[in-house]
Design a protein around this motif. Structure first.
Motif, short mmCIF file in Angstrom:
data_model
loop_
_atom_site.label_atom_id
_atom_site.label_comp_id
_atom_site.label_asym_id
_atom_site.label_seq_id
_atom_site.Cartn_x
_atom_site.Cartn_y
_atom_site.Cartn_z
N ALA A 1 12.94 26.76 3.59
CA ALA A 1 13.41 27.39 4.85
C ALA A 1 12.20 27.62 5.73
N ALA B 1 11.79 27.81 8.92
CA ALA B 1 11.93 28.54 10.19
C ALA B 1 11.35 29.95 10.08
N VAL B 2 10.62 30.36 11.10
CA VAL B 2 10.09 31.72 11.19
C VAL B 2 10.49 32.29 12.55
N PHE C 1 9.89 28.96 -1.19
CA PHE C 1 10.78 29.56 -0.20
C PHE C 1 10.48 29.01 1.19
N ALA C 2 9.20 28.92 1.53
CA ALA C 2 8.82 28.46 2.87
C ALA C 2 9.15 26.98 3.06
N LEU D 1 6.54 31.88 -3.08
CA LEU D 1 6.68 31.91 -1.62
C LEU D 1 6.52 30.53 -1.00
N LEU E 1 6.24 40.86 0.27
CA LEU E 1 5.34 39.76 0.64
C LEU E 1 6.19 38.69 1.30
N ARG E 2 5.83 38.33 2.54
CA ARG E 2 6.70 37.46 3.32
C ARG E 2 6.17 36.03 3.47
N LEU F 1 12.13 37.09 10.25
CA LEU F 1 12.81 36.12 9.39
C LEU F 1 11.77 35.09 8.95
N ALA F 2 11.65 34.89 7.65
CA ALA F 2 10.66 33.92 7.16
C ALA F 2 11.01 33.54 5.73
N GLY F 3 10.80 32.27 5.40
CA GLY F 3 11.03 31.82 4.03
C GLY F 3 12.47 31.99 3.58
N GLY F 4 13.39 31.97 4.54
CA GLY F 4 14.80 32.12 4.16
C GLY F 4 15.17 33.55 3.82
#
Lengths: 277, 277
Positions: free
Chosen positions: A121, A123-124, A117-118, A114, A227-228, B245-248
């Motif tokens: 990208a 942006a949230v 990933f974060a 994660l 899981l985000r 929207l998070a982590g792409g």
């Protein structure tokens, strides 16, 4: 291979040791019993440990879909991990948690990192609304539950849960009929939340049917957790809701928010309504 | 074993034939192509056919969790069904859809007979709200899409989709930024909805990211469908929403309502955000 002793209880109780061929030995703790069985979220944390051991480059179980076949009991268990595909950013594995030759959980997990990933990208955009809860000290403490209940649900000693009184009147026989249960959560031993522990946190609240005048154990058929984000330290907010009872089944949606106001996990389970007691 | 020719297109295009050992041969249709791949919901309908053949006493895939490993292509496929447990009211199976030795979908399905569930527990309590849509004739018809789009998305010819204009302005370059897409759905050939077809219906709308100014293909990582009731004949209402929207990545929640005002299916998928075009 010797692992350092896990400093916190959850890590210790969900620990696995490799026994070869993608198999991991675990020991389901009597401390996680709820009524007659072992809590499903805790079993997912055990599964999460096995996944981390099998796929170390993808440490977070970003999407876990678990089907609950039979009720687990405290004691030895084997987790088998069969990696079906490992790509650059995610890997998918088929997992089974077995006791005495009987499958308790069959699961699929898509794992990744994660943090990567974060970073890629950042942006949230969240339109979901963080639950509004009274301060923890104005909520209903799980530790204040009757001794009889604490004995029936030993897992309540694993954490400090503070239920929103707006959805906790079922405790005094007056269910609010809202289909919602929400509260603050932290581990009893001061462990901070992380991605692994969210797999357990999504299943620690009482069944949302308690608020619908249907107390009793609600057997989970299927539970999927997404899981985000990695959670920030501090209290978590956990909110469960059902919006559709039909055919003797109900869905339970869970959101977990961290102390930074991030929606860090979403889960949904399909469960059987409790039998009238 | 000769099956009668399926009278409707979906049944024909998702048909499977047993090849022994829990394996079923399928032929993924070019008619279900969307951009470069084959639609995921249609693949779930193929999986649903194999499940019905393998577990005839439990004809409805009540909970299906599918992890999408690689993009499928039109042509032959094999579906393997490994029943992990069959009890009195539900059975759980591990399923893989494979092409040329490469797994496209790994799935778990818990199957039962929704009619039996409903007969045993007829009570329905739904607090979810049925989507308010303008009449079908006042909505945006998928068949009116530009010829270029229809050629790129052949699956649009399989059904009659009428999008709510309140969430369809992305079609003219003005995305509403609501994270919602909703509309009326029916099969193009007059087939009435049933439980099997809902597995496809939950994935026929454009990605909800279209409404967030992020057009393009959004690869699904995981999709779980809960079938909650057999749908009544007539139009279906389908509503997709994302709230995080998070982590792409983003989640896409889908509700399907039947013409009797019943919430007949809920699904959630976790997908990767489209790459900027």
């Amino acid at each position: 291979m010797t692992e350092p002793a896990a400093p916190f209880e959850l890590d210790h109780l969900s620990a696995v040791s490799p026994s070869g061929d993608g198999r991991y030995a675990a020991d389901l703790s009597p401390g996680w019993v709820v009524g007659g069985g072992v809590n499903g979220g805790y079993q997912l944390a055990v599964v999460g440990q096995a996944l981390r051991a099998a796929i170390p480059a993808k440490p977070d179980a970003i999407a876990v879909s678990a089907h609950f076949l039979t009720a687990a009991t405290p004691g030895p268990a084997t987790v088998s991990v069969d990696v079906r595909r490992e790509g650059g950013s995610v890997a998918t594995a088929a997992v089974e948690l077995v006791q005495d030759g009987t499958t308790r959980i069959a699961a699929l997990a898509t794992c990744g990192d994660l943090a990567r990933f974060a970073a890629r990208a950042p942006a949230v955009r969240t339109t979901a609304t963080e639950p509004a809860l009274p301060p923890p000290d104005e909520c209903v403490r799980s530790s204040d539950a009757p001794a009889e209940l604490l004995a029936f649900v030993p897992m309540l000693a694993r954490f400090d849960l503070r239920l929103d009184p707006a959805h906790a009147a079922w405790g005094s026989g007056e269910p609010g009929m809202t289909g919602v249960i929400a509260g603050w959560f932290r581990w009893a031993d001061g462990r901070e939340p992380d991605a692994l522990s969210l797999l357990a946190v999504c299943d620690v609240l009482p069944p949302v049917t308690f608020d619908l005048a249907m107390p009793g154990w609600a057997p989970t058929l299927e539970l999927t957790v997404h899981l985000r984000a990695h959670p920030a330290p501090g209290w978590l907010k956990v909110r469960h809701q059902t919006r559709n009872l039909a055919g003797g089944m109900f869905e339970e949606d869970c959101e977990i928010w961290d102390s930074a106001g991030r929606l860090v996990a979403q889960s949904r389970q399909l469960a059987l309504l409790p039998r009238p007691m």
